[in-house]
Motif scaffolding. Structure first.
Motif, PDB file in Angstrom:
ATOM      1  N   ALA A  78     -45.204  83.236 109.987  1.00 17.84           N
ATOM      2  CA  ALA A  78     -46.645  83.132 109.740  1.00 17.84           C
ATOM      3  C   ALA A  78     -46.919  84.579 109.189  1.00 17.84           C
ATOM      4  O   ALA A  78     -46.335  85.617 109.441  1.00 17.84           O
ATOM      5  N   ARG A 116     -58.800  73.040 104.145  1.00 22.34           N
ATOM      6  CA  ARG A 116     -59.123  74.099 105.307  1.00 22.34           C
ATOM      7  C   ARG A 116     -60.075  73.219 106.032  1.00 22.34           C
ATOM      8  O   ARG A 116     -60.878  72.592 105.440  1.00 22.34           O
ATOM      9  N   ASP A 135     -62.553  76.493 111.330  1.00 24.55           N
ATOM     10  CA  ASP A 135     -61.569  77.623 111.262  1.00 24.55           C
ATOM     11  C   ASP A 135     -61.752  78.764 110.484  1.00 24.55           C
ATOM     12  O   ASP A 135     -61.678  79.852 111.002  1.00 24.55           O
ATOM     13  N   ARG A 161     -62.902  82.931 111.432  1.00 22.19           N
ATOM     14  CA  ARG A 161     -62.382  84.496 110.584  1.00 22.19           C
ATOM     15  C   ARG A 161     -63.597  85.297 110.713  1.00 22.19           C
ATOM     16  O   ARG A 161     -63.358  86.579 110.782  1.00 22.19           O
ATOM     17  N   ASP A 179     -62.460  86.537 114.907  1.00 21.21           N
ATOM     18  CA  ASP A 179     -61.496  87.586 114.584  1.00 21.21           C
ATOM     19  C   ASP A 179     -62.087  88.738 114.105  1.00 21.21           C
ATOM     20  O   ASP A 179     -61.225  89.701 114.437  1.00 21.21           O
ATOM     21  N   ARG A 201     -51.981  86.107 117.691  1.00 22.90           N
ATOM     22  CA  ARG A 201     -52.377  85.622 116.576  1.00 22.90           C
ATOM     23  C   ARG A 201     -52.433  84.198 116.883  1.00 22.90           C
ATOM     24  O   ARG A 201     -53.341  83.383 116.594  1.00 22.90           O
ATOM     25  N   GLN A 221     -55.566  83.259 118.678  1.00 20.58           N
ATOM     26  CA  GLN A 221     -56.960  83.172 117.793  1.00 20.58           C
ATOM     27  C   GLN A 221     -56.573  81.940 116.873  1.00 20.58           C
ATOM     28  O   GLN A 221     -57.739  81.299 116.601  1.00 20.58           O
ATOM     29  N   GLU A 222     -55.282  81.453 116.685  1.00 17.53           N
ATOM     30  CA  GLU A 222     -55.175  80.116 115.754  1.00 17.53           C
ATOM     31  C   GLU A 222     -55.787  79.039 116.608  1.00 17.53           C
ATOM     32  O   GLU A 222     -56.557  78.160 115.966  1.00 17.53           O
ATOM     33  N   GLY A 271     -59.770  79.149 116.531  1.00 14.19           N
ATOM     34  CA  GLY A 271     -59.955  78.641 115.327  1.00 14.19           C
ATOM     35  C   GLY A 271     -60.042  77.126 115.200  1.00 14.19           C
ATOM     36  O   GLY A 271     -60.947  76.512 114.655  1.00 14.19           O
ATOM     37  N   ARG A 321     -55.120  86.904 110.147  1.00 18.94           N
ATOM     38  CA  ARG A 321     -55.850  85.925 110.008  1.00 18.94           C
ATOM     39  C   ARG A 321     -56.881  86.257 109.048  1.00 18.94           C
ATOM     40  O   ARG A 321     -57.174  85.466 108.202  1.00 18.94           O
ATOM     41  N   GLU A 364     -55.188  86.865 105.680  1.00 16.18           N
ATOM     42  CA  GLU A 364     -54.730  85.525 105.192  1.00 16.18           C
ATOM     43  C   GLU A 364     -55.986  85.072 104.208  1.00 16.18           C
ATOM     44  O   GLU A 364     -55.535  84.481 103.132  1.00 16.18           O
TER      45      GLU A 364
END
Length: 587
Positions: free
Chosen positions: A7, A115, A119, A123, A127, A190, A193-194, A197, A313, A316
Motif C-alpha cells: 500500500a 472508486r 471513501d 479523504r 483523513d 492507515r 482509516q481505510e 472510508g 491516503r 494517494e
C-alpha cells in the motif's frame, strides 16, 4: 513511498510540502517553543539558588521573585505558542482540504467509476482532520521536546555525571521499547482509516437509496451492512489503541526506574558529601524536565505516525493525475475552439470510426461514424446497451477513445481545451441530476451571470413556471437533496432548462422525455424544435415519438451503426427500427 504490504505510504518528505505554505507561523511557534524551553530549563537552577540562599543566610526574596517571573513568563509564552500552533494546524487542514477537494473534482470520470464516493469523501473529512494532531502534537512538539531534553541532559551532566549515567541507561531502555512498539502504528493507522472510508462509503450508499431500501423492506439488512462496516472500523481502531497503549507503560516504567535510581544513588552521594542537597533537588527537577518532554516526544511521535498513515491516503488522491485538458502525446498546444460552421454543409460534430472499450476490455462502441451538421437535429436510437449514452459521454470527453476520432468543426477534440469545448456543449444526463439548493442555484450553475428575466424565460420554455410560482419564494424555492422535492419530470425539465440557459452550440440530450407525461412531452418537443433553430441537437431516445421529426435518426445495435435515415426511410429499410417503432405503435 510504498509500505511493506504494497500500500502507498507517506513520510516526512510528503508532509513537508503541506507545511511549507505555513512555514512562517510554524517557525514562529518553534521559536516560542525554544523560549519556553529556556524558561523551563532556568527554573531548576533558580530553585537551587533559592535553597542555597536559605542555607547561606542570604535574602530569599530576590531568588523567589526571579523564579516567579520566569515561571509566569514561560507559561505565557507557552500559551501563545500553543494558540499559534493550533491556528496554524487549522490552516494546514484547511489548505489540505481545499487541495484534496480540488483534485477530487478534477479527476477523470473513470476514477469515479472505480472508486466509492463515501471513501473519497472521507479523504477530505476524516483523513485531513488527523493532520491537525500531526502539526500540533507532532513536528513542533518534537522540536521543542528535543531542545528541552538536550538542555536538561547538559544541565544534569554539569550537576553529577554518575546520576546522569543512571538516568540515561533507564531512559534508553524505555525509548528502545517505545520505538519498537510504535513502529507498526503508521501501518495500523492507515488500515483504520481505510475501514473508516469503507464505512463512510456504506453509509453514503444506503442514504443515497434510502427510499428504495425502505420500499424493498431492506432497512434491517442495510443497517446490518453499515453496522458490520462500523464494526470493522472499530476493530481496526482498537488495534491501533492496543499498540498505542503499550507506549505509555513503557515510558512510565523507564521514568519511575530513573527516578528511583536517582533518588537512591543521589541520597547516598548526599550522605557521602559528594553533592549538596541543592544539587540533588536541581538534578531531580532536571530529571522531571527530561521526563516531561520525553513523554511529549513519545506522544508526538505516535501522533505523527497516525497522521502519516492518514497522509498516505491523502497522497494517494493527490497522486492521481487530473483530467488532461488536451492530448499531450500530440506534441502541440491546445488550439482555440472554433465557432460553429455557418452552413449545414460542414459538420459541427463528427464521429469518425470511433471505438471505445472499458479498461477491463469490455467493448462498447465499434467503428461508429456519424455527423451532426450545424443547426440540425440528430437522434440516436436502439435497444438498451447499444452504446447510445456512451456516445454522448465521449463527446463530452469523459473517457479517452480506444480508436477513431471526434471532431468539432473539423478539429480533433483532443487538440481542444476541454473547458472551452464544454462551454459550447449543453449536456442533460439520463438521470437528470439536480443539485441541493434552490431552483436559482441550479439554473445559474452553467450560466452564473444570467438575469432573473432570463431565468423565468427558460423556465417558461420547459413548462416549469407554474411549478416555481407555487411557492412564495419563487426562484429561491428549495429543491431538496438531489432534487427530492421535485417530481422526476420536474427534475428533468429543470436540468434541460439549465442547459438551454447557457446557449450551447450543441445540445446533448440523454432520454430527455423519459420522466415526462404526454402533455409535457409535447411541450418539450416544441421547446426542442425552437432550440434547434439556432443550435444543433444530438438526442438519445428510447421513446421514438420524441425524435420522429429529426433530420437524421442513427440506429445503434451492439455498439455499431446498423442504419440511418429519417423515420419514414428507416421504417422501410431497417428491420430493427421497424420493430422498435411497432412496439411503440408508431407504424
Amino acid at each position: 513511498m510504498t509500505a511493506a504490504d504494497g500500500a502507498p505510504s507517506a513520510g516526512l518528505r510528503e508532509l513537508l510540502p503541506l507545511l511549507r505554505p505555513h512555514r512562517r507561523p510554524l517557525l514562529g511557534a518553534a521559536g516560542l517553543s525554544l523560549v519556553a524551553a529556556a524558561g523551563a530549563l532556568a527554573q531548576p537552577a533558580l530553585v537551587a539558588r533559592a535553597i542555597e540562599a536559605v542555607g547561606e543566610g542570604q535574602l530569599l526574596l530576590p531568588a523567589v521573585v526571579a523564579l516567579v517571573v520566569v515561571v509566569v513568563a514561560a507559561s505565557a509564552v507557552s500559551a501563545f505558542q500553543q494558540y499559534l500552533l493550533q491556528r496554524t494546524a487549522e490552516g494546514v487542514v484547511l489548505s489540505t482540504r481545499r487541495t484534496v477537494a480540488d483534485r477530487l473534482l478534477r479527476l477523470p470520470i473513470a476514477e469515479y467509476d472505480r472508486r466509492r464516493t463515501g471513501d473519497l469523501m472521507s479523504r477530505v473529512g476524516a483523513d485531513t482532520t488527523l493532520l491537525r494532531a500531526t502539526v500540533t502534537s507532532g513536528v513542533v512538539d518534537i522540536v521543542g521536546s528535543v531542545v528541552v531534553g538536550v538542555g536538561a541532559l547538559v544541565a544534569m551532566a554539569l550537576v553529577d555525571a554518575w546520576l546522569l549515567l543512571v538516568t540515561v541507561v533507564a531512559v534508553a531502555i524505555g525509548v528502545a521499547v517505545v520505538a519498537s512498539v510504535s513502529r507498526g502504528v503508521r501501518r495500523l493507522s492507515r488500515q483504520a482509516q481505510e475501514e473508516v472510508g469503507a464505512m463512510s462509503a456504506a453509509v453514503e450508499r444506503a442514504l443515497s437509496a434510502v427510499r428504495t431500501i425502505r420500499a424493498s423492506g431492506a432497512t434491517a439488512r442495510e443497517v446490518d451492512v453499515v453496522g458490520a462496516s462500523a464494526g470493522r472500523a472499530y476493530a481496526a481502531g482498537v488495534r491501533v489503541a492496543r499498540l498505542e497503549a503499550l507506549v505509555s507503560p513503557a515510558g512510565s516504567i523507564a521514568v519511575q526506574g530513573a527516578f528511583l535510581a536517582v533518588l537512591g544513588l543521589g541520597g547516598y552521594r548526599v550522605a557521602a558529601g559528594t553533592i549538596s542537597v541543592a544539587d540533588l533537588v536541581a538534578f531531580i527537577l532536571y530529571l522531571f524536565l527530561l521526563v516531561m518532554p520525553l513523554g511529549q516526544a513519545i506522544g508526538a511521535w505516535t501522533q505523527l505516525q497516525t497522521g502519516l498513515g492518514a497522509l498516505a491516503r491523502i497522497q494517494e488522491v493527490l497522486g492521481l493525475a487530473p483530467e488532461e485538458d488536451a492530448r499531450p502525446e500530440r506534441g502541440s498546444a491546445a488550439v482555440a475552439v472554433p465557432p460553429a460552421p455557418p452552413s449545414r454543409e460542414v459538420p459541427l460534430l463528427e464521429l469518425d470510426d470511433v471505438s471505445f472499450a472499458y479498461p477491463d476490455g469490455t467493448e462498447v462502441l465499434r467503428g461508429v461514424s456519424l455527423a451532426v451538421p450545424a443547426g440540425s437535429r440528430v437522434a440516436l436510437v436502439g435497444p438498451s446497451g447499444a452504446g447510445k449514452s456512451t456516445v454522448l459521454a465521449l463527446v463530452e470527453g469523459f473517457y479517452p477513445l480506444t480508436g477513431g476520432a471526434i471532431r468539432w468543426a473539423g478539429t480533433d477534440v483532443r487538440d481542444l481545451p476541454r473547458a472551452g469545448l464544454r462551454a459550447r456543449l449543453g449536456y442533460v444526463e439520463q438521470e437528470a441530476p439536480v443539485l441541493a439548493g434552490s431552483v436559482r442555484d441550479n439554473l445559474l450553475l452553467a450560466a452564473p451571470d444570467a438575469t432573473d428575466p432570463q431565468l423565468w424565460a427558460v423556465l417558461a420554455d420547459v413548462g416549469l413556471t407554474e411549478v416555481v410560482q407555487r411557492s412564495p419564494r419563487g426562484l429561491d424555492v428549495p429543491v431538496g437533496d438531489e432534487g427530492v422535492l421535485l417530481s422526476g419530470g420536474e427534475r428533468q425539465r429543470l436540468a434541460i432548462a439549465r442547459s438551454l440557459l447557457s446557449r450551447p452550440a450543441l445540445l446533448l440530450l440523454d432520454e430527455p422525455t423519459a420522466s415526462l407525461d404526454a402533455r409535457n412531452e409535447q411541450l418539450l418537443r416544441q421547446t426542442l424544435a425552437a432550440a434547434a433553430e439556432d443550435r444543433a441537437l444530438l438526442v438519445v431516445a428510447h421513446r421514438l415519438s420524441t425524435v420522429l421529426d429529426s433530420d437524421q435518426i442513427v440506429v445503434l445495435d451492439g455498439g455499431r451503426v446498423v442504419a440511418r435515415g429519417t423515420h419514414a426511410e428507416l421504417v422501410e429499410s431497417s428491420p430493427l427500427y421497424r420493430e422498435l417503432a411497432a412496439a411503440q405503435l408508431l407504424v
